[in-house]
Scaffold this motif. Structure first.
Motif, mmCIF file in Angstrom:
data_model
loop_
_atom_site.group_PDB
_atom_site.id
_atom_site.type_symbol
_atom_site.label_atom_id
_atom_site.label_comp_id
_atom_site.label_asym_id
_atom_site.label_seq_id
_atom_site.Cartn_x
_atom_site.Cartn_y
_atom_site.Cartn_z
ATOM 1 N N PHE A 8 3.244 -5.028 12.272
ATOM 2 C CA PHE A 8 1.800 -5.277 12.363
ATOM 3 C C PHE A 8 1.304 -3.899 12.402
ATOM 4 O O PHE A 8 2.064 -2.964 12.351
ATOM 5 C CB PHE A 8 1.430 -5.803 13.906
ATOM 6 N N GLY A 9 -0.233 -3.746 11.751
ATOM 7 C CA GLY A 9 -0.579 -2.453 11.779
ATOM 8 C C GLY A 9 -0.625 -1.726 10.435
ATOM 9 O O GLY A 9 -0.793 -2.431 9.426
ATOM 10 N N CYS A 10 -0.382 -0.428 10.523
ATOM 11 C CA CYS A 10 -1.042 0.423 9.428
ATOM 12 C C CYS A 10 0.120 0.796 8.532
ATOM 13 O O CYS A 10 1.445 0.338 8.877
ATOM 14 C CB CYS A 10 -1.435 1.774 9.827
ATOM 15 N N MET A 12 1.949 3.508 8.417
ATOM 16 C CA MET A 12 2.709 4.028 9.128
ATOM 17 C C MET A 12 3.964 2.974 9.840
ATOM 18 O O MET A 12 5.196 3.507 9.740
ATOM 19 C CB MET A 12 2.085 4.920 10.539
ATOM 20 N N ASN A 13 3.387 1.880 10.166
ATOM 21 C CA ASN A 13 4.238 0.982 10.694
ATOM 22 C C ASN A 13 5.062 0.269 9.757
ATOM 23 O O ASN A 13 6.098 -0.057 10.118
ATOM 24 C CB ASN A 13 3.469 -0.213 11.615
ATOM 25 N N GLU A 14 4.658 0.281 8.361
ATOM 26 C CA GLU A 14 5.455 -0.384 7.429
ATOM 27 C C GLU A 14 6.655 0.538 7.218
ATOM 28 O O GLU A 14 7.705 -0.087 6.939
ATOM 29 C CB GLU A 14 4.561 -0.709 6.304
ATOM 30 N N THR A 45 4.512 -3.277 16.680
ATOM 31 C CA THR A 45 3.347 -3.446 16.922
ATOM 32 C C THR A 45 2.259 -2.357 16.845
ATOM 33 O O THR A 45 2.462 -1.157 16.604
ATOM 34 C CB THR A 45 3.281 -3.826 18.341
ATOM 35 N N CYS A 46 0.941 -2.848 16.860
ATOM 36 C CA CYS A 46 -0.242 -1.976 16.523
ATOM 37 C C CYS A 46 -1.052 -1.933 17.901
ATOM 38 O O CYS A 46 -1.408 -3.071 18.279
ATOM 39 C CB CYS A 46 -0.845 -2.326 15.544
ATOM 40 N N SER A 47 -1.947 -1.035 18.343
ATOM 41 C CA SER A 47 -2.603 -0.930 19.410
ATOM 42 C C SER A 47 -4.107 -0.409 19.138
ATOM 43 O O SER A 47 -4.847 -0.332 19.916
ATOM 44 C CB SER A 47 -1.884 0.210 20.390
ATOM 45 N N VAL A 48 -4.474 -0.344 17.780
ATOM 46 C CA VAL A 48 -5.699 0.320 17.304
ATOM 47 C C VAL A 48 -6.587 -0.628 18.004
ATOM 48 O O VAL A 48 -7.821 0.167 18.113
ATOM 49 C CB VAL A 48 -5.715 0.640 16.025
ATOM 50 N N GLY A 79 6.916 0.131 18.470
ATOM 51 C CA GLY A 79 5.669 0.760 18.067
ATOM 52 C C GLY A 79 4.633 0.872 18.987
ATOM 53 O O GLY A 79 5.153 1.070 20.167
ATOM 54 N N CYS A 80 3.531 1.090 18.622
ATOM 55 C CA CYS A 80 2.289 1.663 19.345
ATOM 56 C C CYS A 80 1.947 0.974 20.622
ATOM 57 O O CYS A 80 1.500 1.457 21.812
ATOM 58 C CB CYS A 80 1.057 1.968 18.397
ATOM 59 N N MET A 81 2.084 -0.593 20.652
ATOM 60 C CA MET A 81 1.828 -1.160 21.576
ATOM 61 C C MET A 81 2.817 -0.833 22.593
ATOM 62 O O MET A 81 2.595 -0.921 23.868
ATOM 63 C CB MET A 81 1.605 -2.646 21.321
ATOM 64 N N CYS A 204 -9.996 6.360 19.858
ATOM 65 C CA CYS A 204 -8.570 6.177 19.267
ATOM 66 C C CYS A 204 -7.322 6.229 19.942
ATOM 67 O O CYS A 204 -7.529 7.340 20.649
ATOM 68 C CB CYS A 204 -8.449 7.068 17.859
ATOM 69 N N VAL A 205 -6.410 5.232 20.012
ATOM 70 C CA VAL A 205 -5.405 5.357 20.669
ATOM 71 C C VAL A 205 -4.261 6.146 20.124
ATOM 72 O O VAL A 205 -3.147 6.564 20.529
ATOM 73 C CB VAL A 205 -4.678 3.923 21.071
ATOM 74 N N VAL A 206 -4.186 6.302 18.906
ATOM 75 C CA VAL A 206 -3.428 7.002 18.070
ATOM 76 C C VAL A 206 -2.724 8.319 18.510
ATOM 77 O O VAL A 206 -1.466 8.638 18.607
ATOM 78 C CB VAL A 206 -3.574 7.068 16.441
ATOM 79 N N GLY A 240 0.099 10.362 6.316
ATOM 80 C CA GLY A 240 -0.085 11.075 7.796
ATOM 81 C C GLY A 240 -1.561 10.678 8.232
ATOM 82 O O GLY A 240 -2.391 10.230 7.457
ATOM 83 N N GLN A 241 -1.892 10.954 9.412
ATOM 84 C CA GLN A 241 -3.065 10.329 9.828
ATOM 85 C C GLN A 241 -4.120 11.074 9.457
ATOM 86 O O GLN A 241 -5.190 10.665 9.126
ATOM 87 C CB GLN A 241 -3.233 10.351 11.717
ATOM 88 N N THR A 242 -3.870 12.557 9.276
ATOM 89 C CA THR A 242 -4.883 13.454 8.572
ATOM 90 C C THR A 242 -3.958 14.152 7.688
ATOM 91 O O THR A 242 -3.898 15.369 7.899
ATOM 92 C CB THR A 242 -5.462 14.361 9.619
HETATM 93 FE FE1 F3S Z 1 -0.983 2.445 13.182
HETATM 94 FE FE2 F3S Z 1 -1.802 0.795 14.880
HETATM 95 FE FE3 F3S Z 1 -0.391 2.699 15.628
HETATM 96 S S1 F3S Z 1 -2.833 1.910 13.045
HETATM 97 S S2 F3S Z 1 -0.527 4.362 14.285
HETATM 98 S S3 F3S Z 1 0.167 1.111 14.227
HETATM 99 S S4 F3S Z 1 -1.824 1.868 16.601
#
Ligand code: F3S
Ligand code: SAH
Ligand code: SF4
Length: 553
Positions: A8-10, A12-14, A45-48, A79-81, A204-206, A240-242
């Protein structure tokens, strides 16, 4: 063991999923495409936003039902969750066997082994108990030992400690470079240049889930690009996030076995609004005496040292700190894509301030002006959040106006979702109703669709290079070029409006250097373009998210 991995998610997660996969395969595990065939199910997982977490919870629920029905499965939440919810997940969902945060993924194989052993031990204990007719103590024993790897706040303690503990670098370095994998991935690959984030946007949780910003040594990055290109990659996207905030100071980080180590980026204080002007000037001018590799230097190195990468891209750009040095390298480097994903988030200065984005609308526009001057053909995409606390109709109108002024090619639009652990959830009541959020979301999508259509129309009549991602058979509405496209999970999805009688046509789907989605027809007697190849396409039609045309070579 047979592993099923869902992401799931961005991006980065892929990428994390890909690295986890190659690590586990190197240790003898195999991967399966269906949960039915799996012994281990991993959810990356993703938490955004809350919605992203709901998807993962529903999968956890389904696996729980299967386990209760007697299936012998291991369930891992990674992952993030996992990082955000922590061991609370184990308490609430006893069917979860292991937890691993994104900064700890190198430990995943050990966690799987420990979880498998723990399950065996529980079964053996259960058998012994039932044989001895003892009261059951099953299920609630302290099995979390060795099954949980979370960073907690560790990565923010001190810069050197975080760098020393950055074992994650080993995961990137151990990446497998199999030509067959790259072919399957359409000759496109991600390469991480930084991990984590130091910006602390209030919503933002990142920064909590991914930890402090850590910059990888440039040699590692260039080497990874070279190996990917040697294995067949044509397109490489730096992550990168930034991403434009990348800066590696040589001789300052710890060295591991004589090699340079990943390095923690400048702290939060360097980016506080009050310090922003000075920090930005220093950042842009490279006013640091030690030898440094800036983002512009890194781009130039990859472009020069790995010329077989025909498409070099990067995600995500932070609107501030985007120096002219990067634009100059882009201008001088034909294989760097003229594409920027630079989220503005809001068109209202008041909301941007509450978000702690560190720039005003005028600064964002100044940045876009510099981009347009240097790269007139560049396509710009972004993200916006609607319904941030206290957002008024006027704030929202300013956001609509920003989309019209910048002329984004597309935008991802999100309804504000209060996230536990962020500053915004504590400081600002979520006072914009869901109905208003929904309305603003739809309005903004409509504004973007109009702007997107006009941006896409400018390409009609031109011949562009398209990186082919796949082939589709389309039943198109007779005689109409009204296709609409979208991108999710790195894949292109197309939908056609109108009656579905008519012409069935085989089309090649791909993207321009500016990331515009193209559906191109080609003569039926011609060999179809293969994914991962680049073809010239003459553009004849445009929609808000799609160009149509025909392959000319
Ligand atoms: Fe990406 Fe979701 Fe984590 S957007 S950085 S997987 S909270
Ligand atoms: N580092 C990137 C964004 C990463 S998160 C950047 O700063 O540009 C991807 C997007 O999710 C963000 O750009 C933002 O638009 C959205 N987002 C993040 N937190 C959110 C929240 N709490 N509610 C709604 N959208 C959010
Ligand atoms: Fe989140 Fe802001 Fe960092 Fe992007 S820059 S990841 S939105 S804190």
């Amino acid at each position: 063991m047979r592993v099923y991995l869902e992401t799931f998610g961005c991006q980065m997660n892929e990428l994390d999923s890909e690295l986890v996969r190659s690590h586990l395969v190197s240790l003898g595990h195999s991967f399966v495409d269906a949960t039915d065939a799996a012994e281990v199910i991993l959810l990356n997982t993703c938490s955004v936003r809350e919605q992203a977490e709901q998807k993962a919870y529903s999968r956890i629920g389904i696996v729980g039902q299967r386990k209760r029905a007697g299936e012998q499965l291991l369930l891992g939440v990674i992952g993030c969750m996992a990082e955000r919810d922590g061991i609370d997940i184990l308490r609430r969902f006893p069917q979860v066997d292991l937890l691993c945060g994104p900064s700890e993924l190198d430990k995943l194989p050990a966690l799987i082994d420990n979880a498998a052993k723990a399950v065996q031990a529980t079964r053996a204990a259960a058998r012994a108990e039932s044989a001895a007719v003892l009261p059951s103590r099953r299920g609630n024993r302290a099995l979390s030992d060795g099954r949980v790897a979370l960073a907690g706040n560790r990565t923010r303690r001190t810069a050197t400690l975080a760098a020393a503990e950055d074992d994650l670098e080993s995961l990137d370095l151990a990446r497998a470079f199999q030509p067959a994998d790259l072919l399957a991935a359409g000759r496109s690959a991600y390469v991480r240049i930084t991990r984590g984030c130091n910006k602390f946007c209030t919503y933002c949780v990142v920064p909590n889930t991914r930890g402090a910003e850590v910059h990888r040594p440039p040699d590692h990055i260039v080497e990874e690009c070279r190996k990917l290109a040697d294995a067949g990659a044509v397109e490489v996207t730096l992550l990168g996030q930034t991403v434009n905030h990348y800066r590696y100071v040589h001789g300052a980080a710890l060295t591991v076995n004589g090699r340079e180590a990943a390095q923690v980026g400048p702290g939060l204080s360097a980016f506080r609004a009050t310090a922003s002007a000075a920090a930005t000037t220093q950042h842009r001018a490279g006013a640091i005496t030690r030898r440094t590799t800036s983002f512009a230097d890194l781009l130039r190195r990859i472009h020069e040292e790995v010329p077989s990468i025909a498409r070099l891209r990067f995600l995500t750009s932070y609107p501030r700190d985007f120096g002219n040095d990067v634009l100059q390298v882009m201008q001088e480097s034909p294989r760097i894509c003229r594409y920027l994903h630079a989220p503005a988030q809001s068109g209202s200065d008041r909301i941007l301030k509450l978000m702690n984005r560190g720039y005003e609308v005028s600064e964002y526009l100044e940045f876009i002006e510099r981009v347009r001057d240097a790269l007139p053909d560049a396509c710009i995409a972004g993200d916006f959040i609607v319904g941030f606390p206290t957002e008024t109709d006027d704030d929202f109108e300013a956001t609509c106006q920003l989309i019209r002024t910048v002329r984004f090619k597309n935008n991802f639009i999100f309804k504000y979702s209060p996230r536990p652990g962020t500053v915004a959830i504590d400081r600002f009541p979520d006072d914009v109703s869901d109905e208003v959020k929904r309305m603003r979301n739809n309005t903004l999508l409509a504004v973007q669709a109009m702007v997107g259509a006009s941006v896409h129309r400018e390409w009609v009549g031109r011949t562009v290079e398209v990186f082919i991602e796949g082939l589709r058979d389309w039943t198109t509405p007779a005689g109409a070029d009204r296709g609409n496209g979208s991108v999710s999970g790195g894949k292109v999805h197309l939908a056609w409006e109108g009656p579905r009688q008519a012409v069935c046509q085989r089309q090649a789907i791909g993207r321009t250097g500016g990331d515009l989605i193209v559906a191109a027809s080609f003569p039926s007697d011609q060999t179809p373009p293969v994914p991962g190849s680049i073809h010239k396409v003459r553009i004849s039609g445009a929609a808000p998210l799609l160009l149509t045309g025909s392959v000319v070579s």
